[in-house]
Design a protein around this motif. Structure first.
Motif, PDB file in Angstrom:
ATOM      1  N   ASP A 105       0.864  -1.189   0.000  1.00 24.69           N
ATOM      2  CA  ASP A 105       0.000   0.000   0.000  1.00 24.69           C
ATOM      3  C   ASP A 105       0.899   1.237   0.000  1.00 24.69           C
ATOM      4  O   ASP A 105       1.062   1.924   1.011  1.00 24.69           O
ATOM      5  N   ASP A 106       1.478   1.530  -1.162  1.00 21.95           N
ATOM      6  CA  ASP A 106       2.465   2.597  -1.259  1.00 21.95           C
ATOM      7  C   ASP A 106       1.879   3.974  -0.955  1.00 21.95           C
ATOM      8  O   ASP A 106       2.543   4.827  -0.359  1.00 21.95           O
ATOM      9  N   LYS A 107       0.643   4.197  -1.371  1.00 19.32           N
ATOM     10  CA  LYS A 107       0.016   5.505  -1.188  1.00 19.32           C
ATOM     11  C   LYS A 107      -0.111   5.868   0.289  1.00 19.32           C
ATOM     12  O   LYS A 107       0.310   6.949   0.713  1.00 19.32           O
ATOM     13  N   ASN A 108      -0.688   4.963   1.086  1.00 15.81           N
ATOM     14  CA  ASN A 108      -0.857   5.242   2.507  1.00 15.81           C
ATOM     15  C   ASN A 108       0.476   5.212   3.250  1.00 15.81           C
ATOM     16  O   ASN A 108       0.647   5.915   4.246  1.00 15.81           O
ATOM     17  N   ALA A 109       1.424   4.401   2.769  1.00 17.68           N
ATOM     18  CA  ALA A 109       2.752   4.401   3.378  1.00 17.68           C
ATOM     19  C   ALA A 109       3.402   5.771   3.224  1.00 17.68           C
ATOM     20  O   ALA A 109       3.984   6.325   4.172  1.00 17.68           O
ATOM     21  N   HIS A 110       3.275   6.348   2.028  1.00 15.30           N
ATOM     22  CA  HIS A 110       3.838   7.674   1.783  1.00 15.30           C
ATOM     23  C   HIS A 110       3.128   8.731   2.624  1.00 15.30           C
ATOM     24  O   HIS A 110       3.767   9.658   3.150  1.00 15.30           O
TER      25      HIS A 110
END
Length: 323
Positions: free
Chosen positions: A67-72
């Motif tokens: 989940d790259d978006k929420n990680a960022h």
């Protein structure tokens, strides 16, 4: 909504990590941006250390599940609150960049950035540790060991660094050095049952190549016993006790000569060798515990590698007894 990742994400199974990351969007939406708290900390809404620990744990879980978006978003929230120059935030950003790297050149660029940061500030411990982790992933163990030794010279009580250095030494077959690292940990945390068990495992592995196999195995048995004494019900402790006590019984049976037994007593271990009767009782106790574990149908995480190893050990023991 309660904090979805208040506990350590390192303890999660893959399914649990997915469940936590699925809550990330809702949690982050409810706990909106707090960038203004850096400027007006006394006028902004109340915050807690748990809130930011949750952001950090969500970052780990989101990276693990893609989940790259929420990680960022978690990373940006942390940077907005503590600043981009905060050492912990810098380490987390490095972790994010490693996860996002899609080529060898991107990995090399991240490593170069770590080295650039350390050239400016050699005391940045989170970046040092990220560099070690990256070197290890690149199979550059010798450089990783050198970096950890340097880190521990500056911070000799860093338990995490000692543990990592021990595992690196094990990977290189340097068991004596690995044992030393764990002993350093036990000086600071003498009741760490998992470290006693890990030390027992390393001594057991090293015993196969030791001239004093009996003495080494006896020390391994003592370490496993200590881990169980400190944490009754510790699966790895009982598993190791079963292995080590059975192996020591075999070694003692092979050493039928009194002279050999006497020389074993002059081993590096200052304590006497347990008698065969004591070893059989220890092995029986471990066997009963492990068998009970396998019989509990609702045992949590019964499909883990640890439980699979237990089943295989009991199966091989039963086959050996039949012959």
């Amino acid at each position: 909504m309660s904090s979805p990742a208040a506990s350590s994400p390192l303890q999660y199974s893959h399914a649990e990590a997915i469940k936590v990351s699925q809550q990330a969007g809702t949690y982050l939406q409810k706990n909106g941006s707090t960038r203004e708290s850096t400027v007006l900390p006394y006028l902004s809404r109340l915050e807690s250390s748990e809130q930011w620990k949750t952001h950090e744990n969500l970052l780990y879980s989101c990276l693990r599940t893609g989940d790259d978006k929420n990680a960022h978003l978690c990373l940006e929230r942390l940077a907005g609150r503590f600043g981009t120059k905060n050492e912990r935030v810098m380490g987390l950003r490095g972790l994010y960049q490693e996860a996002m790297a899609d080529s060898n050149s991107a990995i090399d660029q991240t490593l170069h950035e770590y080295e650039k940061i350390l050239a400016e500030d050699n005391t940045n411990t989170p970046i040092k540790k990220r560099r070690v982790a990256l070197l290890r992933n690149l199979s550059r163990e010798a450089e990783a060991i050198d970096s950890l030794v340097e880190l521990l010279e500056a911070s000799p009580t860093d338990i995490e660094a000692w543990a990592e250095l021990s595992e690196l030494y094990v990977s290189q077959g340097c068991y004596q050095q690995a044992e030393f690292c764990l002993e350093e940990i036990l000086l600071s945390t003498p009741n760490a049952w998992n470290m006693h068990a890990r030390l027992g495992e390393i001594i057991y592995i090293a015993a196969t190549a030791s001239q004093d196999q009996v003495g080494s195995l006896a020390e391994s048995v003592r370490r496993f016993c200590r881990s169980i004494e400190l944490c009754d019900g510790f699966l790895r402790g009982y598993y190791g006790l079963k292995l080590a006590s059975d192996r020591l019984l075999e070694a003692l049976a092979a050493n039928t000569s009194k002279n050999n037994m006497a020389s074993s007593g002059n081993s590096s271990s200052e304590l006497s060798i347990p008698s065969p009767e004591i070893l059989r009782r220890l092995s029986q106790k471990a066997t009963l515990f492990l068998a009970e574990k396998t019989r509990i149908s609702n045992e949590p995480r019964s499909d883990t590698p640890d439980m699979a190893a237990v089943v295989e050990l009991l199966r091989s023991t039963a086959l050996a007894q039949q012959h």
